[in-house]
Design a protein around this motif. Structure first.
Motif, short mmCIF file in Angstrom:
data_model
loop_
_atom_site.label_atom_id
_atom_site.label_comp_id
_atom_site.label_asym_id
_atom_site.label_seq_id
_atom_site.Cartn_x
_atom_site.Cartn_y
_atom_site.Cartn_z
N PHE A 161 43.98 -110.43 -46.16
CA PHE A 161 43.99 -109.63 -44.93
C PHE A 161 45.34 -108.95 -44.75
O PHE A 161 45.42 -107.79 -44.35
N PHE A 162 46.41 -109.67 -45.05
CA PHE A 162 47.76 -109.10 -45.01
C PHE A 162 47.83 -107.87 -45.91
O PHE A 162 48.35 -106.81 -45.51
N ASP A 163 47.30 -107.99 -47.12
CA ASP A 163 47.32 -106.87 -48.06
C ASP A 163 46.44 -105.71 -47.58
O ASP A 163 46.77 -104.54 -47.78
N PHE A 164 45.30 -106.04 -46.95
CA PHE A 164 44.42 -105.01 -46.40
C PHE A 164 45.16 -104.19 -45.34
O PHE A 164 45.07 -102.95 -45.31
N ILE A 165 45.88 -104.89 -44.47
CA ILE A 165 46.66 -104.20 -43.44
C ILE A 165 47.67 -103.27 -44.09
O ILE A 165 47.83 -102.11 -43.70
N ASN A 166 48.36 -103.78 -45.09
CA ASN A 166 49.39 -103.00 -45.79
C ASN A 166 48.80 -101.72 -46.39
O ASN A 166 49.41 -100.65 -46.31
N ARG A 167 47.59 -101.83 -46.95
CA ARG A 167 46.95 -100.67 -47.57
C ARG A 167 46.41 -99.68 -46.55
O ARG A 167 46.23 -98.50 -46.86
N ASN A 168 46.10 -100.17 -45.34
CA ASN A 168 45.37 -99.34 -44.38
C ASN A 168 46.16 -98.97 -43.12
O ASN A 168 45.56 -98.51 -42.15
N ILE A 169 47.47 -99.13 -43.15
CA ILE A 169 48.29 -98.76 -41.99
C ILE A 169 48.04 -97.32 -41.57
O ILE A 169 47.80 -97.02 -40.39
N SER A 170 48.05 -96.40 -42.53
CA SER A 170 47.87 -94.99 -42.18
C SER A 170 46.48 -94.74 -41.61
O SER A 170 46.31 -93.94 -40.67
N ASN A 171 45.45 -95.43 -42.14
CA ASN A 171 44.09 -95.29 -41.61
C ASN A 171 43.99 -95.77 -40.17
O ASN A 171 43.25 -95.20 -39.36
N MET A 172 44.74 -96.81 -39.86
CA MET A 172 44.74 -97.32 -38.49
C MET A 172 45.35 -96.30 -37.54
O MET A 172 44.82 -96.04 -36.46
N PHE A 173 46.46 -95.70 -37.94
CA PHE A 173 47.11 -94.70 -37.09
C PHE A 173 46.29 -93.42 -36.98
O PHE A 173 46.49 -92.63 -36.06
N GLU A 174 45.37 -93.22 -37.92
CA GLU A 174 44.45 -92.08 -37.85
C GLU A 174 43.14 -92.43 -37.14
O GLU A 174 42.22 -91.63 -37.08
N PHE A 175 43.05 -93.67 -36.63
CA PHE A 175 41.91 -94.16 -35.84
C PHE A 175 40.60 -94.12 -36.64
O PHE A 175 39.56 -93.71 -36.12
N ASP A 176 40.69 -94.57 -37.88
CA ASP A 176 39.48 -94.74 -38.70
C ASP A 176 38.65 -95.85 -38.05
O ASP A 176 39.04 -97.03 -38.05
N VAL A 177 37.49 -95.50 -37.50
CA VAL A 177 36.70 -96.44 -36.70
C VAL A 177 36.27 -97.65 -37.51
O VAL A 177 36.31 -98.79 -37.02
N GLU A 178 35.86 -97.45 -38.74
CA GLU A 178 35.39 -98.57 -39.56
C GLU A 178 36.53 -99.53 -39.88
O GLU A 178 36.35 -100.75 -39.87
N VAL A 179 37.71 -98.99 -40.16
CA VAL A 179 38.87 -99.84 -40.40
C VAL A 179 39.23 -100.61 -39.14
O VAL A 179 39.50 -101.82 -39.18
N LEU A 180 39.22 -99.93 -37.99
CA LEU A 180 39.56 -100.60 -36.73
C LEU A 180 38.56 -101.69 -36.38
O LEU A 180 38.94 -102.77 -35.91
N LYS A 181 37.27 -101.44 -36.62
CA LYS A 181 36.26 -102.47 -36.34
C LYS A 181 36.42 -103.66 -37.27
O LYS A 181 36.29 -104.81 -36.85
N TYR A 182 36.71 -103.39 -38.55
CA TYR A 182 36.91 -104.49 -39.49
C TYR A 182 38.12 -105.34 -39.08
O TYR A 182 38.06 -106.57 -39.09
N ILE A 183 39.21 -104.67 -38.72
CA ILE A 183 40.43 -105.40 -38.32
C ILE A 183 40.18 -106.21 -37.06
O ILE A 183 40.60 -107.38 -36.96
N SER A 184 39.46 -105.64 -36.10
CA SER A 184 39.13 -106.37 -34.88
C SER A 184 38.27 -107.58 -35.20
O SER A 184 38.51 -108.69 -34.70
#
Length: 357
Positions: free
Chosen positions: A196-219
């Protein structure tokens, strides 16, 4: 819509994760809520989300009254709770009523404490709108207020009837608030799950771009990880203490800075401090410390203490509710994904860490 269940002794409640408010009223009814709803929100969130939430609830047949509190940690006080009591009494809310917190962690803590104590407890609903609240504070039942500059020293454990997470509310957050919430997300990766730590590291930019699927997965992942701990230790008698990673130092910084810094910013510095203490104790190497600090910096979070009296920070730690018998409890990493509990009364060790920050 994603649904998770938090299964506690004598009480199970759902967490719904979606990207809109459309089914909020339906979910309240599924939780057995049929009476009046007091919507508690703050001056920031009110202008973005209150109108839609009220319309959805009223269309589902609920009678809704709104109470707006001033935004910010400095308003997390008994006086604010008193204002909620007066609002509930004036509007004749009874034990069939429910209190719904629409907002971030501060609003959830305050409204939850009011719900826990009004008429000795009425139903409580969490509708978190910040990343910090969606990732952490809305799950687990901690409620309360600050008192005389000390964080969360008055409060109770009071579980909600449900949590309803609309990840699209994150679009209305100031960038600083979004970054602050990321600290709690990163915390869960460090404590429990390197993948999960590595997933966050890979997807920081997607989170700041409000990628809904990434945000739902992280939540979903955050709620799963925290829910797993809360189910085993609802009232922080042992295992749940691991969730305080970064918080022993973090809470002390918040108080020392008189809440000028956001919670997640302070926790970020606290996590850096925990890794530096672990380095001193030969639990981790410098490479692991750099790994966490690089991710925190990538998220736009601080890893160094501002110009604040380190002695004051230390004294705040001693006064923290996590201190026992003069000893401080730190959650320290052995590696990314695994932590241990460490108790100490060695002031020199703690000050050495603070002076490296």
């Amino acid at each position: 819509m994603i649904k998770l269940d938090i299964k506690l002794t004598g009480h199970t409640y759902p967490i719904y994760i979606t990207d809109n408010f459309t089914r909020l009223g339906e979910c309240l009814k599924l939780a057995g809520i049929n009476g009046k709803v007091a919507l508690i929100t703050d001056t920031n969130v009110d202008r973005f989300h209150s109108k839609e939430c009220i319309e959805v609830l009223e269309s589902a047949g609920f009678s809704v009254s709104k109470h707006v509190i001033e935004a910010g940690e400095t308003n997390k006080t008994l006086e604010t709770v008193q204002g909620i009591y007066e609002f509930l009494l004036t509007n004749k809310f009874d034990r069939s009523s429910a209190v719904a917190a629409l907002g971030g962690g501060v609003t959830g803590d305050i409204a939850g404490f009011a719900a826990a104590t009004y008429l000795r407890g009425v139903k409580f609903v969490q509708v978190p709108t910040s990343l910090l609240a969606q990732a952490d504070s809305s799950v687990g039942g901690k409620t309360g207020v600050d008192f005389k500059g000390y964080k969360n020293v008055i409060g109770s454990f009071y579980q909600p009837s449900l949590v309803y997470i609309n990840v699209n509310t994150l679009r209305t957050l100031p960038l600083r608030e979004l970054r602050s919430g990321l600290a709690e997300v990163i915390k869960h990766g460090v404590i429990f799950n390197e993948d999960f730590f590595d997933f966050i590291n890979r997807n920081i930019s997607n989170m700041f771009e409000f990628d809904v699927e990434v945000l739902k997965y992280i939540s979903e992942k955050n709620c799963e990880l925290k829910g797993m701990v809360v189910e085993k230790d609802e009232k922080e008698q042992g295992l749940r203490e691991v969730l305080n990673f970064g918080h022993t130092i973090g809470h002390a910084i918040e108080s020392a800075m008189e809440f000028e810094m956001l919670h997640g910013e302070c926790v970020s510095i606290g996590m850096s401090g925990a890794f530096k203490m672990a380095e001193i104790l030969n639990l981790v190497n410098k490479k692991e410390t750099e790994r966490i600090e690089n991710l925190l910096k990538k998220a736009g979070l601080p890893v160094k203490l501002p110009d604040v009296d380190r002695e004051k920070v230390y004294n705040n730690m001693i006064m923290d509710k996590k201190a026992r018998g003069g000893k401080l409890t730190f959650i320290l990493p052995e590696k990314i994904g695994k932590v241990i509990k460490f108790k100490t009364d060695d002031k020199n060790l703690v000050m050495k860490v603070l002076n490296t920050l």
